[in-house]
Scaffold this motif. Structure first.
Motif, mmCIF file in Angstrom:
data_model
loop_
_atom_site.group_PDB
_atom_site.id
_atom_site.type_symbol
_atom_site.label_atom_id
_atom_site.label_comp_id
_atom_site.label_asym_id
_atom_site.label_seq_id
_atom_site.Cartn_x
_atom_site.Cartn_y
_atom_site.Cartn_z
ATOM 1 N N LYS A 100 0.979 -1.218 0.110
ATOM 2 C CA LYS A 100 -0.002 0.087 0.051
ATOM 3 C C LYS A 100 1.041 1.340 0.096
ATOM 4 C CE LYS A 100 -3.926 -2.176 2.472
ATOM 5 N NZ LYS A 100 -4.634 -2.182 3.902
ATOM 6 N N ALA A 101 2.295 1.374 -0.119
ATOM 7 C CA ALA A 101 2.986 2.189 0.116
ATOM 8 C C ALA A 101 2.991 3.014 -1.148
ATOM 9 C CB ALA A 101 4.405 1.758 0.316
ATOM 10 N N ARG A 102 2.904 2.542 -2.360
ATOM 11 C CA ARG A 102 3.044 3.242 -3.646
ATOM 12 C C ARG A 102 1.863 3.677 -4.211
ATOM 13 N NH1 ARG A 102 8.383 2.957 -5.676
ATOM 14 N NH2 ARG A 102 9.943 1.622 -4.643
ATOM 15 N N PRO A 103 1.544 4.768 -4.992
ATOM 16 C CA PRO A 103 0.490 4.956 -5.803
ATOM 17 C C PRO A 103 0.655 4.343 -6.996
ATOM 18 C CG PRO A 103 2.078 6.792 -5.785
ATOM 19 C CD PRO A 103 2.519 5.783 -5.012
ATOM 20 N N GLN A 104 -0.692 4.219 -7.674
ATOM 21 C CA GLN A 104 -0.806 3.466 -9.101
ATOM 22 C C GLN A 104 -0.064 4.236 -10.023
ATOM 23 O OE1 GLN A 104 -2.691 0.246 -9.520
ATOM 24 N NE2 GLN A 104 -1.461 0.308 -7.397
ATOM 25 N N SER A 105 0.262 3.882 -11.293
ATOM 26 C CA SER A 105 0.959 4.471 -12.164
ATOM 27 C C SER A 105 0.156 5.730 -12.726
ATOM 28 C CB SER A 105 1.378 3.731 -13.375
ATOM 29 O OG SER A 105 2.307 2.807 -12.889
ATOM 30 N N ARG A 106 0.495 6.895 -12.720
ATOM 31 C CA ARG A 106 -0.046 8.138 -13.242
ATOM 32 C C ARG A 106 -0.616 7.911 -14.690
ATOM 33 N NH1 ARG A 106 0.819 12.729 -9.992
ATOM 34 N NH2 ARG A 106 0.431 14.037 -11.355
ATOM 35 N N THR A 107 -1.903 8.669 -14.827
ATOM 36 C CA THR A 107 -2.463 8.715 -16.172
ATOM 37 C C THR A 107 -2.618 10.018 -16.802
ATOM 38 O OG1 THR A 107 -4.660 8.265 -15.293
ATOM 39 C CG2 THR A 107 -3.401 6.353 -15.969
ATOM 40 N N VAL A 108 -2.382 10.960 -16.117
ATOM 41 C CA VAL A 108 -2.549 12.401 -16.336
ATOM 42 C C VAL A 108 -1.201 13.284 -15.983
ATOM 43 C CG1 VAL A 108 -5.088 12.373 -16.344
ATOM 44 C CG2 VAL A 108 -3.687 12.957 -14.404
ATOM 45 N N VAL A 109 -1.141 14.336 -16.946
ATOM 46 C CA VAL A 109 -0.082 15.231 -16.389
ATOM 47 C C VAL A 109 -0.680 16.565 -16.066
ATOM 48 C CG1 VAL A 109 1.512 14.136 -17.776
ATOM 49 C CG2 VAL A 109 -0.020 16.053 -18.666
ATOM 50 N N ASP A 132 2.135 3.596 -21.106
ATOM 51 C CA ASP A 132 1.086 4.316 -21.451
ATOM 52 C C ASP A 132 1.648 5.780 -21.977
ATOM 53 O OD1 ASP A 132 -0.881 2.396 -21.020
ATOM 54 O OD2 ASP A 132 -1.111 3.034 -19.008
ATOM 55 N N PHE A 133 1.154 6.181 -23.021
ATOM 56 C CA PHE A 133 1.230 7.398 -23.343
ATOM 57 C C PHE A 133 0.466 8.329 -22.688
ATOM 58 C CE2 PHE A 133 3.708 7.026 -27.872
ATOM 59 C CZ PHE A 133 4.616 6.241 -27.224
ATOM 60 N N VAL A 134 0.858 9.166 -21.677
ATOM 61 C CA VAL A 134 0.137 9.973 -20.719
ATOM 62 C C VAL A 134 0.028 11.270 -21.676
ATOM 63 C CG1 VAL A 134 -0.134 10.959 -18.456
ATOM 64 C CG2 VAL A 134 0.788 8.591 -18.762
ATOM 65 N N ALA A 135 0.819 11.759 -22.061
ATOM 66 C CA ALA A 135 0.565 13.142 -22.864
ATOM 67 C C ALA A 135 1.542 12.982 -23.841
ATOM 68 C CB ALA A 135 1.082 14.216 -21.705
ATOM 69 N N VAL A 136 1.238 13.962 -25.101
ATOM 70 C CA VAL A 136 2.231 13.866 -26.245
ATOM 71 C C VAL A 136 1.941 15.447 -26.856
ATOM 72 C CG1 VAL A 136 2.071 11.593 -27.016
ATOM 73 C CG2 VAL A 136 0.232 13.268 -27.832
ATOM 74 N N ASN A 137 2.862 15.913 -27.601
ATOM 75 C CA ASN A 137 2.683 17.203 -28.298
ATOM 76 C C ASN A 137 2.286 16.697 -29.621
ATOM 77 O OD1 ASN A 137 5.033 16.359 -29.439
ATOM 78 N ND2 ASN A 137 6.180 18.141 -28.735
ATOM 79 N N ARG A 138 1.923 17.796 -30.561
ATOM 80 C CA ARG A 138 1.416 17.726 -31.742
ATOM 81 C C ARG A 138 2.401 16.913 -32.757
ATOM 82 N NH1 ARG A 138 -2.725 19.978 -34.117
ATOM 83 N NH2 ARG A 138 -2.945 21.455 -32.478
ATOM 84 N N LEU A 139 3.660 17.102 -32.613
ATOM 85 C CA LEU A 139 4.694 16.246 -33.391
ATOM 86 C C LEU A 139 4.585 14.806 -32.854
ATOM 87 C CD1 LEU A 139 7.712 18.748 -34.395
ATOM 88 C CD2 LEU A 139 5.995 17.578 -35.931
#
Length: 313
Positions: A100-109, A132-139
């Motif tokens: 219970k010590a670690r949070p789950q992997s983030r899915t937003v920035v 998982d690609f949590v965020a990308v830029n346009r390129l």
């Protein structure tokens, strides 16, 4: 696989890859029944008894000191990532409260992180430990054929794409290396947090649907992102070659930013300029088209293409 079983398999796999010559162990006449070092040879190199090392290799690490584990890591010639992986596995085995010590992997920035991505003039993205690609830029989105901005709750996963989508073989120039690296990154993530339910489901799905993934997972290789070269064959503009740098986001633990660098005046620079011009054209998706994670977008030649995977069964 339990943490004890993982420790056992990891140590066994590392021992098997080192020859006596590499370890500086005298080789005597007669047939060897193991491809690498024997347990007693590792024990001798680490300065512990054979019985003690055999117990450790069975996954019984209770009472093992950091000094002993460091000695075994040196005997097995573990690199920094492998050493950290071993320590994580032992820590989890001896400290059950870590569940219970670690949070789950983030899915937003955070908005500020997305703003940094958007300010870059090269492809850039943010991944979590599950790839998982949590965020990308346009390129970055244009490079992978993703929709920009990304649709909420529908994350592209690099490992699913590589092992379950037939388009991946054409997209990655160094396809075999890309798959090995993806599995090694997931294995390292599992060592840090074996209780990440989404990671467990991802590994389970890939193991069930891809014999190649199962074989690579059994190798127990682990790596971390650093820097290197990436080569792709984009369906619209052809071959592309990038350098890349990785940065752990200290303000958003568990996330890594990958920034692709482009050599000025190179063929890749010319092709990315063309791809960037196409990427400025908005993409409209009708609701009835979204049977998969993202509907195909129109490629420059008029054909419909997407690098997204279908939804999980």
């Amino acid at each position: 696989m339990s943490s004890q079983e993982e420790i056992s398999s990891f140590l066994t796999s590392r021992r098997a890859r080192i020859s006596p010559e590499q370890a500086g162990v005298p080789v005597f006449a007669g047939n060897r029944r193991v491809p690498g070092l024997r347990r007693e040879e590792v024990a001798h190199l680490a300065g512990v008894s054979t019985d003690y090392y055999s117990k450790l290799e069975r996954g019984n690490t209770r009472g093992a000191s950091r000094e002993v584990l460091d000695a075994i890591a040196r005997a097995l010639q573990l690199d920094d990532t492998e050493r950290e992986h071993l320590m994580n596995l032992v820590d989890i085995t001896t400290s059950p409260h870590r569940r219970k010590a670690r949070p789950q992997s983030r899915t937003v920035v955070a908005p500020g992180t997305q703003a940094v991505l958007d300010a870059m003039t090269v492809p850039a993205l943010v991944q979590n430990s599950r790839l998982d690609f949590v965020a990308v830029n346009r390129l970055g989105a244009a490079l992978y054929g993703l929709h920009y901005p990304a649709k909420s709750g529908q994350l592209f996963n690099a490992a699913r794409f590589q092992f379950l989508d037939s388009q991946a073989q054409d997209f990655f120039v160094d396809f075999e290396r890309a798959k090995r690296n993806a599995v090694a990154l997931l294995h390292q993530a599992a060592g840090r947090d074996p209780f990440d339910d989404e990671l467990i489901r991802l590994v389970g799905q890939l193991s069930t649907q891809s014999p190649e993934f199962r074989a690579l997972w059994a190798s127990h290789d682990v790596i971390r992102y650093q820097r290197g070269t990436k080569r792709y064959r984009h369906p619209g503009v052809g071959d592309l070659e990038f350098g890349y740098e990785s940065f752990d986001l200290t303000t958003e633990p568990g996330l890594t930013m990958l920034v692709y660098t482009i050599e000025p005046h190179s063929p890749t620079a010319e092709r990315m300029a063309l791809l960037g011009a196409w990427a400025k054209t908005p993409v409209t998706i009708d609701s009835h088209e979204t049977d998969t994670d993202a509907a195909p977008h129109a490629a420059p030649d008029g054909q419909s293409r997407s690098l997204f995977l279908p939804e999980d069964p």
